[in-house]
Write a protein that holds these residues in place. Structure first.
Motif, short mmCIF file in Angstrom:
data_model
loop_
_atom_site.label_atom_id
_atom_site.label_comp_id
_atom_site.label_asym_id
_atom_site.label_seq_id
_atom_site.Cartn_x
_atom_site.Cartn_y
_atom_site.Cartn_z
N TYR A 113 -1.78 -1.05 -4.04
CA TYR A 113 -2.74 0.06 -4.00
C TYR A 113 -2.01 1.39 -3.83
O TYR A 113 -0.93 1.46 -3.23
CB TYR A 113 -3.71 -0.11 -2.82
CG TYR A 113 -4.51 -1.38 -2.89
CD1 TYR A 113 -5.58 -1.51 -3.76
CD2 TYR A 113 -4.19 -2.48 -2.07
CE1 TYR A 113 -6.32 -2.69 -3.83
CE2 TYR A 113 -4.92 -3.65 -2.14
CZ TYR A 113 -5.98 -3.75 -3.01
OH TYR A 113 -6.70 -4.91 -3.09
N VAL B 131 0.88 -1.18 0.00
CA VAL B 131 0.00 0.00 0.00
C VAL B 131 0.91 1.22 0.00
O VAL B 131 1.68 1.44 0.95
CB VAL B 131 -0.93 0.02 1.23
CG1 VAL B 131 -1.86 1.25 1.16
CG2 VAL B 131 -1.75 -1.26 1.34
N LEU C 76 -7.51 -2.07 3.02
CA LEU C 76 -6.82 -2.60 1.84
C LEU C 76 -5.90 -3.75 2.21
O LEU C 76 -5.90 -4.80 1.57
CB LEU C 76 -6.01 -1.49 1.17
CG LEU C 76 -6.83 -0.32 0.60
CD1 LEU C 76 -5.90 0.83 0.24
CD2 LEU C 76 -7.65 -0.77 -0.60
N GLN D 11 -5.35 -0.08 -7.94
CA GLN D 11 -6.33 0.99 -7.78
C GLN D 11 -5.77 2.20 -7.05
O GLN D 11 -4.94 2.07 -6.15
CB GLN D 11 -7.54 0.48 -6.98
CG GLN D 11 -8.26 -0.67 -7.64
CD GLN D 11 -8.77 -0.30 -9.01
OE1 GLN D 11 -9.53 0.65 -9.16
NE2 GLN D 11 -8.33 -1.02 -10.03
N THR E 118 -9.21 -6.82 -6.38
CA THR E 118 -8.77 -5.50 -6.85
C THR E 118 -7.25 -5.43 -6.74
O THR E 118 -6.64 -6.03 -5.85
CB THR E 118 -9.33 -4.35 -5.99
OG1 THR E 118 -8.85 -4.49 -4.64
CG2 THR E 118 -10.84 -4.30 -6.01
N THR E 119 -6.65 -4.69 -7.64
CA THR E 119 -5.25 -4.27 -7.51
C THR E 119 -5.04 -3.10 -8.48
O THR E 119 -5.86 -2.86 -9.36
CB THR E 119 -4.25 -5.41 -7.80
OG1 THR E 119 -2.93 -4.96 -7.44
CG2 THR E 119 -4.24 -5.82 -9.26
#
Ligand code: NAP
Length: 255
Positions: free
Chosen positions: A185, A142, A231, A242, A239-240
């Motif tokens: 992310y 992240v 996250l 994003q 998801t990735t």
């Protein structure tokens, strides 16, 4: 088996809030700042009080030569790393005219806000790929970039350029690491009340109420901590790559 996170720049501010939120979610956490000082030790004590494994990891993220050693030490002490939060960041040496920006301020922003994100993530990814990873754990990076990855603040242009670079690093990492089942992310905070923004935050509190942001308030570190932990816990499955605009709608186009 526990999730294990390194949160850079977690002695205070958004990084500390992220470490706290991850600890509350059951993560073991490595707390980082550039120096082994009382601030770092105090942050470690506050996380210890949450009854999760925690350690101090004092190193300057811009010193890429120590990255591999520290990731090894963290995994030995807390267990295999699952999560890297690249949060450490600095503002400009002096706000002012773009025509007066110094190479020293440009280089410092790039070294800490962009270069360190790339190379620490590279070492983290190599570290994960070198071993069999147990099933059932969520592996992620992240990155905490900024609304200024997108929006110009001309009095801090070298900061904006470094955050735009970090945002592209996030995308590139997501592309490379997707097939390895590592999610990436990019959290882009807007106006958050921390030491970094202390000189200007009262002005922004008023501007938020006056409509600068859609939700009429500035953000708190805990808001960012909640987003980062969401996250890192894999609570946005499938998801990735994003971007999360953590900015109360600051950058929603309108006229
Ligand atoms: N606050 C906002 O409104 C806002 C908005 C957008 C993006 N961001 C980004 O969010 C991140 C956190 O910001 P913040 O507001 O929480 O900042 P902050 O209150 O100034 O805290 C920064 C943290 O990073 C650490 N740090 C600085 N340089 C480091 C280095 N070379 N190596 C390791 N640690 C280092 C600091 O350690 P020391 O205490 O030892 O200096 C501190 O723990 C930054 O990347 C910032 O650019 C913040």
């Amino acid at each position: 088996m526990r999730q294990v996170a390194l949160v850079t720049g977690s002695s205070r501010g958004i990084g500390f809030a992220a470490a706290e939120a991850l600890a509350r979610a059951g993560f073991a956490v490595a707390i980082n700042g550039p120096a082994d000082d009382e601030e770092l030790r105090g942050a470690v004590r506050r996380i210890e009080a949450l009854h999760v494994p925690v350690m101090a990891a004092p190193f300057d993220v811009s010193d890429t030569g120590v990255h591999a050693d520290w990731l090894g030490r963290i995994s030995e002490t807390l267990g295999p790393l699952t999560t890297l939060v690249n949060n450490a960041g600095v503002g400009v040496l002096q706000r002012g005219d773009l025509l007066d920006v110094t190479e020293a301020s440009w280089d410092r922003c790039q070294a800490i806000n962009a270069r360190a994100v790339f190379f620490l993530s590279q070492v983290f990814a190599r570290h994960l790929l070198a071993k069999e990873r147990p099933a059932g754990l969520f592996h992620s990076i992240v990155n905490v970039t900024s609304s200024n990855a997108v929006a110009v603040a001309v009095a801090r242009s070298e900061y904006c350029a470094s955050k735009a670079a970090a945002a592209m690093v996030s995308k590139a990492l997501a592309v490379r690491l997707g097939p390895e089942n590592i999610a990436v992310y990019d959290v882009q905070p807007g106006l958050i009340a921390t030491d970094m923004t202390a000189p200007v935050i009262e002005m922004y509190r008023q501007r938020a109420v006056d409509g600068l942001t859609l939700l009429p308030r500035v953000g708190e570190p805990a808001d960012m901590g909640a987003i980062i932990a969401t996250l890192a816990c894999g609570k946005l499955p499938y998801t990735t790559g994003q971007v999360i605009s953590a900015d109360a709608g600051l950058l929603v186009p309108r006229f």
